[in-house]
Scaffold this active site. Structure first.
Site, PDB file in Angstrom:
ATOM      1  N   LYS A 256      47.049  53.941  41.151  1.00  0.00           N
ATOM      2  CA  LYS A 256      48.626  53.948  40.958  1.00  0.00           C
ATOM      3  C   LYS A 256      48.979  54.545  39.685  1.00  0.00           C
ATOM      4  O   LYS A 256      50.146  55.229  39.657  1.00  0.00           O
ATOM      5  CB  LYS A 256      48.717  52.286  40.848  1.00  0.00           C
ATOM      6  CG  LYS A 256      48.275  51.770  41.920  1.00  0.00           C
ATOM      7  CD  LYS A 256      48.901  50.241  42.048  1.00  0.00           C
ATOM      8  CE  LYS A 256      48.284  49.419  40.488  1.00  0.00           C
ATOM      9  NZ  LYS A 256      47.007  48.998  40.727  1.00  0.00           N
TER      10      LYS A 256
ATOM     11  N   ARG B  74      53.340  42.065  41.975  1.00  0.00           N
ATOM     12  CA  ARG B  74      51.855  41.522  42.270  1.00  0.00           C
ATOM     13  C   ARG B  74      51.724  40.265  43.054  1.00  0.00           C
ATOM     14  O   ARG B  74      50.449  40.005  43.234  1.00  0.00           O
ATOM     15  CB  ARG B  74      51.079  41.618  40.917  1.00  0.00           C
ATOM     16  CG  ARG B  74      50.231  42.820  40.666  1.00  0.00           C
ATOM     17  CD  ARG B  74      49.757  42.561  39.205  1.00  0.00           C
ATOM     18  NE  ARG B  74      48.475  43.275  38.895  1.00  0.00           N
ATOM     19  CZ  ARG B  74      48.436  44.459  37.978  1.00  0.00           C
ATOM     20  NH1 ARG B  74      49.527  44.805  37.634  1.00  0.00           N
ATOM     21  NH2 ARG B  74      47.287  44.700  37.759  1.00  0.00           N
TER      22      ARG B  74
ATOM     23  N   ARG C  67      36.474  54.094  32.788  1.00  0.00           N
ATOM     24  CA  ARG C  67      37.890  54.225  32.545  1.00  0.00           C
ATOM     25  C   ARG C  67      38.163  54.328  31.030  1.00  0.00           C
ATOM     26  O   ARG C  67      37.704  53.212  30.311  1.00  0.00           O
ATOM     27  CB  ARG C  67      38.981  53.674  33.398  1.00  0.00           C
ATOM     28  CG  ARG C  67      40.458  53.795  32.876  1.00  0.00           C
ATOM     29  CD  ARG C  67      41.197  53.254  33.750  1.00  0.00           C
ATOM     30  NE  ARG C  67      41.540  51.865  33.762  1.00  0.00           N
ATOM     31  CZ  ARG C  67      42.587  51.043  34.486  1.00  0.00           C
ATOM     32  NH1 ARG C  67      43.283  51.873  35.196  1.00  0.00           N
ATOM     33  NH2 ARG C  67      42.765  49.964  34.197  1.00  0.00           N
TER      34      ARG C  67
ATOM     35  N   ARG D 211      40.079  49.598  27.691  1.00  0.00           N
ATOM     36  CA  ARG D 211      40.645  48.424  27.610  1.00  0.00           C
ATOM     37  C   ARG D 211      39.645  47.314  27.660  1.00  0.00           C
ATOM     38  O   ARG D 211      38.643  47.351  28.408  1.00  0.00           O
ATOM     39  CB  ARG D 211      41.603  48.379  29.067  1.00  0.00           C
ATOM     40  CG  ARG D 211      43.149  49.108  28.711  1.00  0.00           C
ATOM     41  CD  ARG D 211      43.571  49.183  30.021  1.00  0.00           C
ATOM     42  NE  ARG D 211      43.654  47.935  31.020  1.00  0.00           N
ATOM     43  CZ  ARG D 211      44.284  48.104  31.998  1.00  0.00           C
ATOM     44  NH1 ARG D 211      45.194  49.104  32.474  1.00  0.00           N
ATOM     45  NH2 ARG D 211      44.294  46.893  32.731  1.00  0.00           N
TER      46      ARG D 211
ATOM     47  N   ARG E 149      39.813  40.451  38.347  1.00  0.00           N
ATOM     48  CA  ARG E 149      40.949  41.114  38.689  1.00  0.00           C
ATOM     49  C   ARG E 149      40.855  41.458  39.920  1.00  0.00           C
ATOM     50  O   ARG E 149      41.984  41.205  40.605  1.00  0.00           O
ATOM     51  CB  ARG E 149      41.020  42.470  37.690  1.00  0.00           C
ATOM     52  CG  ARG E 149      41.211  42.010  36.314  1.00  0.00           C
ATOM     53  CD  ARG E 149      41.025  43.117  35.432  1.00  0.00           C
ATOM     54  NE  ARG E 149      41.923  44.292  35.517  1.00  0.00           N
ATOM     55  CZ  ARG E 149      41.956  45.470  35.242  1.00  0.00           C
ATOM     56  NH1 ARG E 149      40.630  45.810  34.723  1.00  0.00           N
ATOM     57  NH2 ARG E 149      42.776  46.368  35.571  1.00  0.00           N
TER      58      ARG E 149
HETATM   59  P1  AMP Z   1      47.467  46.694  34.728  1.00  0.00           P
HETATM   60  O1  AMP Z   1      47.579  47.692  33.475  1.00  0.00           O
HETATM   61  O2  AMP Z   1      48.306  46.751  35.885  1.00  0.00           O
HETATM   62  O3  AMP Z   1      45.972  46.806  35.162  1.00  0.00           O
HETATM   63  O4  AMP Z   1      47.887  45.565  34.266  1.00  0.00           O
HETATM   64  C1  AMP Z   1      46.738  44.913  33.272  1.00  0.00           C
HETATM   65  C2  AMP Z   1      46.917  43.204  33.207  1.00  0.00           C
HETATM   66  O5  AMP Z   1      48.314  42.862  32.783  1.00  0.00           O
HETATM   67  C3  AMP Z   1      46.728  42.539  34.455  1.00  0.00           C
HETATM   68  O6  AMP Z   1      45.652  42.001  34.782  1.00  0.00           O
HETATM   69  C4  AMP Z   1      47.673  41.232  34.391  1.00  0.00           C
HETATM   70  O7  AMP Z   1      47.312  40.403  33.389  1.00  0.00           O
HETATM   71  C5  AMP Z   1      49.008  41.697  33.564  1.00  0.00           C
HETATM   72  N1  AMP Z   1      50.056  42.297  34.532  1.00  0.00           N
HETATM   73  C6  AMP Z   1      50.563  43.318  34.911  1.00  0.00           C
HETATM   74  N2  AMP Z   1      51.426  43.304  35.993  1.00  0.00           N
HETATM   75  C7  AMP Z   1      51.540  42.315  36.341  1.00  0.00           C
HETATM   76  C8  AMP Z   1      52.349  41.542  36.998  1.00  0.00           C
HETATM   77  N3  AMP Z   1      53.025  42.238  37.949  1.00  0.00           N
HETATM   78  N4  AMP Z   1      52.382  40.050  37.395  1.00  0.00           N
HETATM   79  C9  AMP Z   1      51.580  39.442  36.357  1.00  0.00           C
HETATM   80  N5  AMP Z   1      50.674  40.142  35.480  1.00  0.00           N
HETATM   81  C10 AMP Z   1      50.735  41.523  35.462  1.00  0.00           C
END
Ligand code: AMP
Length: 223
Positions: free
Chosen positions: A13, A88, A122, A155, A166
């Site tokens: 994404k 999400r 990654r 990360r 996740r």
């Molecule tokens: P990402 O970078 O999109 O993989 O997001 C990393 C982390 O941020 C996720 O594992 C969640 O802990 C938090 N996070 C990101 N977007 C959301 C969302 N829309 N709702 C809740 N937690 C989020």
């Protein structure tokens, strides 16, 4: 254009959004990046999110929605945006619907095995956020970003023990959004089956899905 890129963590994404947003001249808004940026700058919302992110859990809806509402109503979003990682949960999608209508959702559909392999390898630039993959898209120089020469890092939540959590959360809480947007008639699937698919190939597929979507919109339009 207001688009959502949906898909499991590691589906691509962020990679697709970061390349398509500049072409369309709209911002790429990633909730995860916003949390990480706020944390880096010692802003409260980032600190509140940290413990959840470290465990691979979702940050509570109220915190996410408040941050995103402010962001998507910002002046640079007048011509649209690409949302990456938001919504999400069904609750977030319902709240988003109250704030602004979305015109299309691109669902990047990818098998777990590819996602796990990708996330474990990654690395991300600390300065500009460019995403690399030590197997698929390695940087030209180890540990250094090709784009801005920033330092690359892994990360904390891309460690194997957190990744499975996740993915489970994605299946339980985010996957139901596919039906939510199917019912609204605004979702299009992009299937990824080749583990070695390049970012360029993904971008092309996503752009095609957007083109098809725009074509259908025009054909079904009553105007
Ligand atoms: P990402 O970078 O999109 O993989 O997001 C990393 C982390 O941020 C996720 O594992 C969640 O802990 C938090 N996070 C990101 N977007 C959301 C969302 N829309 N709702 C809740 N937690 C989020």
């Amino acid at each position: 254009m207001r688009k959502i890129f949906l898909g499991a963590p590691g589906a691509g994404k962020g990679t697709a959004a970061s390349r398509i947003a500049p072409i369309k001249n709209i911002p790429h808004i990633s909730t995860g990046d916003l949390f990480r940026e706020n944390l880096k700058n010692n802003i409260e919302v980032g600190q509140k999110a940290k413990a959840f992110m470290d465990r691979g859990e979702l940050v509570p809806n109220e915190i996410v929605i408040e941050m995103m509402k402010e962001r998507i109503l910002g002046p640079d979003c007048e011509n649209g945006f690409i949302l990456d990682g938001f919504p999400r949960t069904i609750k977030q999608a319902e709240m988003l619907k109250e704030i602004l209508p979305i015109d299309a959702v691109i669902n990047i559909d990818i098998p777990d095995e590819i996602v796990i392999k990708r996330l474990c390898s990654r690395v991300i630039c600390r300065d500009c956020g460019e995403i690399f993959n030590l197997i698929g898209i390695p940087p030209q120089q180890e540990g250094i970003c090709d784009k801005c020469q920033g330092k690359l890092y892994q990360r904390d939540d891309d460690k194997e023990e957190v990744i499975q959590n996740r993915l489970n959360i994605y299946k339980e809480q985010t996957k139901p959004l596919i039906d939510f947007y199917k019912n609204l008639g605004i979702i299009s699937d992009v299937k990824v089956t080749d583990p070695n698919q390049t970012p360029e190939e993904l971008v092309e597929k996503v752009l095609n899905a957007i083109r098809e979507f725009n074509k259908d919109l025009k054909e079904n339009s009553v105007i």
